[in-house]
Design a protein around this motif. Structure first.
Motif, PDB file in Angstrom:
ATOM      1  N   ASP A 201       0.757  -1.230  -0.074  1.00 47.69           N
ATOM      2  CA  ASP A 201      -0.050  -0.027   0.176  1.00 47.69           C
ATOM      3  C   ASP A 201       0.962   1.400  -0.008  1.00 47.69           C
ATOM      4  O   ASP A 201       0.583   2.147  -0.742  1.00 47.69           O
ATOM      5  N   LEU A 202       1.995   1.183   0.776  1.00 41.35           N
ATOM      6  CA  LEU A 202       2.407   2.599   0.871  1.00 41.35           C
ATOM      7  C   LEU A 202       3.923   2.719   0.074  1.00 41.35           C
ATOM      8  O   LEU A 202       4.146   3.932  -0.091  1.00 41.35           O
ATOM      9  N   ARG A 203       4.433   1.573  -0.482  1.00 39.25           N
ATOM     10  CA  ARG A 203       5.415   1.917  -1.582  1.00 39.25           C
ATOM     11  C   ARG A 203       5.002   1.169  -2.922  1.00 39.25           C
ATOM     12  O   ARG A 203       5.790   1.718  -3.535  1.00 39.25           O
ATOM     13  N   LEU A 204       3.959   0.483  -2.907  1.00 36.71           N
ATOM     14  CA  LEU A 204       3.679   0.204  -4.320  1.00 36.71           C
ATOM     15  C   LEU A 204       2.073   0.708  -4.530  1.00 36.71           C
ATOM     16  O   LEU A 204       1.681   0.368  -5.850  1.00 36.71           O
ATOM     17  N   TYR A 205       1.447   1.623  -3.799  1.00 39.17           N
ATOM     18  CA  TYR A 205       0.478   2.357  -3.966  1.00 39.17           C
ATOM     19  C   TYR A 205      -0.802   1.446  -4.462  1.00 39.17           C
ATOM     20  O   TYR A 205      -1.741   2.187  -5.365  1.00 39.17           O
ATOM     21  N   TRP A 206      -1.103   0.552  -3.592  1.00 38.75           N
ATOM     22  CA  TRP A 206      -2.265  -0.357  -4.173  1.00 38.75           C
ATOM     23  C   TRP A 206      -3.567   0.502  -3.907  1.00 38.75           C
ATOM     24  O   TRP A 206      -4.355   0.278  -4.983  1.00 38.75           O
TER      25      TRP A 206
END
Length: 285
Positions: A201-206
């Motif tokens: 979520d925080l680094r691949l922006y799911w």
């Protein structure tokens, strides 16, 4: 009545009773894994951080016959709304909570000798559930997983939420509450499950994958400056973390519908990003 679909295929319905609001969650199948997940949610022990109560969503009733679960409704910011509508105070609370939560996961975990069997078994289960249209992507990720299996020597076991994305975190600033929802019983109960979901979520922006360009820029600023990973970089976890990240991506594949091109594009791009430099940059944001 209107229903809201989840990514997993469950449906939700709001219900008012005795001046209270509840959510009915309808499952396609309410199997043993789902019941274990609900038990995990009920067993979560609440705690306080900076005057905020961290708790799991209360499960009011489980109807196995109707494949229905009734939960208390909790207003607040979650998922994409948390990214786009948080003020500075909520942002700081989220950052502090995630850091404390991850640190506690790691500090209470135990190291063990790595066993590849659960991973191979899970991959086989995923393959059976993946639609033919995406089987080549499955093979691509699975090949990468097999290459990583031989490199891992240690693993860690411990508590985990199981699906700790921003969509499963609700922050109500007025009530000073952080509510965790949709716990998941995983194939390998490990703190790394939650850490990988946060990286997702925080680094691949799911949660931001469907945003327009302007909102995606805002999402990257929001997510990149959340830093719950400080403790992880001090531990020898790179190899198992790398494997778990590939497994995390693969676990999404059976839930992707035939025309969900955006999620497939996200999966392909995310898989291609996984490398030593990717993990190094996680700590350096």
């Amino acid at each position: 009545m209107n229903y809201k679909d989840s990514f997993s295929g469950s449906k939700f319905q709001l219900l008012e009773k005795d001046k209270l609001i509840y959510i009915k969650k309808f499952y396609k199948k309410l199997n043993k894994r789902d019941l274990k997940s609900l038990k995990k949610q009920r067993s979560f022990k609440s705690f306080f951080i900076k005057n905020y109560k961290v708790q799991s969503a209360n499960i009011k009733a489980i109807d196995k016959k109707k494949k229905l679960v009734t939960l208390n409704y909790y207003p607040g910011l979650s998922g994409s709304e948390l990214i786009l509508n948080s003020d500075l105070h909520v942002y700081k609370i989220l950052n502090f909570f995630l850091e404390q939560y991850v640190n506690n996961l790691i500090e209470t975990a135990e190291f063990e000798i790595f066993d590849e069997k659960p991973y191979l078994t899970k991959c086989e289960e995923i393959k059976k559930k993946t639609i033919p249209k995406y089987i080549n992507l499955y093979k691509k990720i699975f090949k990468n997983i097999c290459m990583k299996l031989d490199k891992v020597e240690i693993n860690i076991k411990g508590k985990c939420h199981g699906d700790l994305t921003l969509s499963n975190i609700i922050i109500n600033n007025n009530l000073k509450k952080i509510i965790l929802i949709d716990f998941l019983e995983t194939f390998n109960e490990s703190p790394l499950q939650d850490i990988c979901k946060l990286i997702q979520d925080l680094r691949l922006y799911w949660s931001s994958r469907r945003f327009n360009n302007t909102n995606m820029l805002r999402a990257k600023i929001f997510c990149d400056n959340l830093k719950p990973f400080t403790l992880i970089k001090k531990l020898p976890l790179y190899k198992i973390l790398d494997l778990e990240m590939s497994m995390t991506l693969l676990r999404i594949l059976p839930y992707v519908t035939e025309n969900d091109h955006k999620t497939i594009e996200w999966l392909e791009n995310s898989h291609d990003k996984l490398s030593y430099n990717f993990y190094k940059n996680i700590w350096e944001y």
